[in-house]
Design a protein around this motif. Structure first.
Motif, PDB file in Angstrom:
ATOM      1  N   GLN A  20      42.004  52.168  42.849  1.00 43.49           N
ATOM      2  CA  GLN A  20      41.096  51.474  41.937  1.00 43.49           C
ATOM      3  C   GLN A  20      39.757  51.303  42.637  1.00 43.49           C
ATOM      4  OE1 GLN A  20      42.891  47.915  40.232  1.00 43.49           O
ATOM      5  NE2 GLN A  20      44.895  48.655  40.869  1.00 43.49           N
ATOM      6  N   HIS A  22      36.729  51.446  42.051  1.00 41.75           N
ATOM      7  CA  HIS A  22      35.545  50.771  41.517  1.00 41.75           C
ATOM      8  C   HIS A  22      35.599  49.263  41.745  1.00 41.75           C
ATOM      9  CE1 HIS A  22      38.541  50.910  38.206  1.00 41.75           C
ATOM     10  NE2 HIS A  22      38.151  49.680  38.008  1.00 41.75           N
ATOM     11  N   ASN A  23      36.689  48.757  42.328  1.00 40.95           N
ATOM     12  CA  ASN A  23      36.857  47.317  42.430  1.00 40.95           C
ATOM     13  C   ASN A  23      36.198  46.691  43.654  1.00 40.95           C
ATOM     14  OD1 ASN A  23      38.229  47.074  40.079  1.00 40.95           O
ATOM     15  ND2 ASN A  23      40.262  47.015  40.984  1.00 40.95           N
ATOM     16  N   THR A 264      38.394  45.837  33.380  1.00 39.17           N
ATOM     17  CA  THR A 264      37.247  46.483  34.018  1.00 39.17           C
ATOM     18  C   THR A 264      36.788  47.716  33.237  1.00 39.17           C
ATOM     19  OG1 THR A 264      38.792  47.701  35.443  1.00 39.17           O
ATOM     20  CG2 THR A 264      37.842  45.678  36.325  1.00 39.17           C
ATOM     21  N   SER A 265      37.703  48.355  32.518  1.00 37.78           N
ATOM     22  CA  SER A 265      37.330  49.539  31.739  1.00 37.78           C
ATOM     23  C   SER A 265      36.397  49.189  30.581  1.00 37.78           C
ATOM     24  CB  SER A 265      38.591  50.230  31.194  1.00 37.78           C
ATOM     25  OG  SER A 265      39.322  49.343  30.364  1.00 37.78           O
ATOM     26  N   LEU A 267      34.043  46.675  30.761  1.00 42.40           N
ATOM     27  CA  LEU A 267      32.821  46.029  31.234  1.00 42.40           C
ATOM     28  C   LEU A 267      31.551  46.838  30.949  1.00 42.40           C
ATOM     29  CD1 LEU A 267      33.916  44.397  34.607  1.00 42.40           C
ATOM     30  CD2 LEU A 267      33.464  43.286  32.409  1.00 42.40           C
ATOM     31  N   ASN A 289      28.072  41.603  39.404  1.00 42.25           N
ATOM     32  CA  ASN A 289      27.699  41.555  37.992  1.00 42.25           C
ATOM     33  C   ASN A 289      26.193  41.635  37.798  1.00 42.25           C
ATOM     34  OD1 ASN A 289      27.373  39.040  39.185  1.00 42.25           O
ATOM     35  ND2 ASN A 289      27.927  37.899  37.353  1.00 42.25           N
ATOM     36  N   GLU A 292      25.296  45.404  38.154  1.00 38.87           N
ATOM     37  CA  GLU A 292      25.932  46.152  37.071  1.00 38.87           C
ATOM     38  C   GLU A 292      25.238  45.884  35.745  1.00 38.87           C
ATOM     39  OE1 GLU A 292      30.415  46.274  39.074  1.00 38.87           O
ATOM     40  OE2 GLU A 292      29.980  44.895  37.430  1.00 38.87           O
TER      41      GLU A 292
END
Length: 391
Positions: A20, A22-23, A264-265, A267, A289, A292
């Motif tokens: 994962q 992207h975390n 998360t998919s 967001l 955040n 992003e």
């Protein structure tokens, strides 16, 4: 003859979710280094069987006496790593955070004359009068700093905080963003309709814990005043997060779309479908955040700390509101947002500049900065103690 690729060792005491990526910041950096052809050694007590198959250039190393369920390694021999490094020494070692295994590896790296860099991204200096916190601040952190070529922090604000502890050779490495995953093109009219927002209405957003520490109530109070000032508009607000004050806030501030958890998919679509992100937290943490949202073309409003101070040029790429002598000035926060709501042209301009700013923080660029800090020669003079990234 093809030159041997550089090898960087990563030491962490927390699980690294390689599936994962992207975390976490660490996963992005590791992925970026592997993509650029570097060899990576992951040293952690939390290695899983599937981690060994993640990438052919990734070598996973764990203390043989530690099981994956053990929270902290014991202060025992590190001969298992010594033997390996005598045969396969890395060019540099990155210790993701001060820990017992980090202490062991730092001592070994210094003994073998391997350059070491320490990270303080997840470390906060809260409760300075607590005896344990005092011990860490004044003994543990200076020890790691003395053994490191650089100590990495995520913003100018945090660099100044750690400099007050007499830490030297601080370097700034801001959190990056996947600018392809977070982009304005994911704006969804269908999602905005679910929020009951028309095309020309503003959608405000808050993401984070619903607690007093993160000052969420100021964000919700700001939106309530906006609705009172613009009764003919159908501005909406979406609040993503949970906490012990959640039910009380829902009762106190009705008419807001509360989402306790967003996958998360989802967001990228949520960020791109909003217009203004309200982040009144004065602590200035990592700010994933923040960057992003900027990459998604959203106006970020926050206090001049951490990621906000690092990435936002006031009234150009967002609203960066100074703290009044270190105290939150809620009225100024509200007044600035109200003034912005009357300027659709200004909002559009800030959105474009926010996206442009975030493009310069793409993970590819951040990874290259990280590699440079890891492999560059050790600084010979302490005159420039805070190194900022060059744009």
């Amino acid at each position: 003859m093809t030159p041997k690729p550089n090898t960087i060792a990563i030491v962490t005491n927390t699980p690294v979710p390689l599936d994962q990526a992207h975390n976490t910041m660490l996963c992005h950096l590791m992925d970026g280094m592997l993509h650029l052809g570097l060899q990576v050694q992951l040293i952690s007590p939390h290695i899983r069987d599937e981690d060994h198959r993640y990438h052919p250039a990734l070598t996973c190393l764990a203390p043989s006496h530690i099981t994956t369920s053990t929270k902290l390694p014991q202060l025992s021999s590190i001969s298992w790593l010594t033997d390996y490094w005598l045969q396969h020494p890395p060019d540099a070692v990155y210790i993701a955070s001060p820990s017992l295994i980090g202490w062991q590896v730092a001592r070994l790296a210094n003994r073998l004359n391997i350059q070491t860099v320490t990270g303080l991204f997840s470390y906060t200096m809260a409760s300075p009068f607590h005896c344990v916190q005092h011990l860490i601040n004044h003994l543990v952190l200076p020890w790691f700093n003395s053994k490191s070529k650089y100590t990495l922090v995520n913003s100018i604000h945090h660099a100044k905080q750690f400099k007050s502890l007499r830490l030297k050779r601080l370097a700034i490495l801001s959190h990056g963003v996947d600018s392809k995953r977070f982009a304005p093109c994911y704006r969804s009219n269908e999602l905005r309709q679910q929020w009951q927002a028309d095309r020309h209405d503003l959608v405000f957003l808050y993401t984070g814990p619903l607690d007093q520490y993160h000052n969420v109530e100021l964000a919700l109070r700001t939106f309530r005043i906006i609705r009172e000032h613009f009764p003919n508009k159908k501005h909406k607000m979406v609040c993503i997060g949970d906490g012990k004050n959640a039910e009380n806030l829902k009762h106190k501030f009705p008419g807001i779309f509360y989402i306790s958890h967003a996958p998360t998919s989802q967001l990228p679509e949520i960020y791109a479908s909003a217009d203004i992100l309200l982040q009144p937290n004065k602590q200035g943490l990592l700010g994933n955040n923040i960057i992003e949202a900027m990459a998604s073309g959203v106006v970020v409003v926050g206090f001049q700390r951490g990621a906000v101070a690092q990435h936002i040029q006031n009234h150009v790429s967002g609203l960066s509101i100074p703290l009044n002598g270190g105290w939150v000035d809620g009225e100024t926060f509200i007044d600035r947002v109200l003034a912005l709501c009357d300027r659709p042209d200004k909002i559009a301009s800030i959105k474009r500049n926010a996206r442009y700013t975030a493009l310069r923080q793409d993970w590819q660029y951040v990874t290259q900065q990280f590699i440079h800090l890891m492999l560059s020669p050790a600084p010979h003079t302490p005159k420039k103690q805070i190194q900022q990234p060059s744009h």
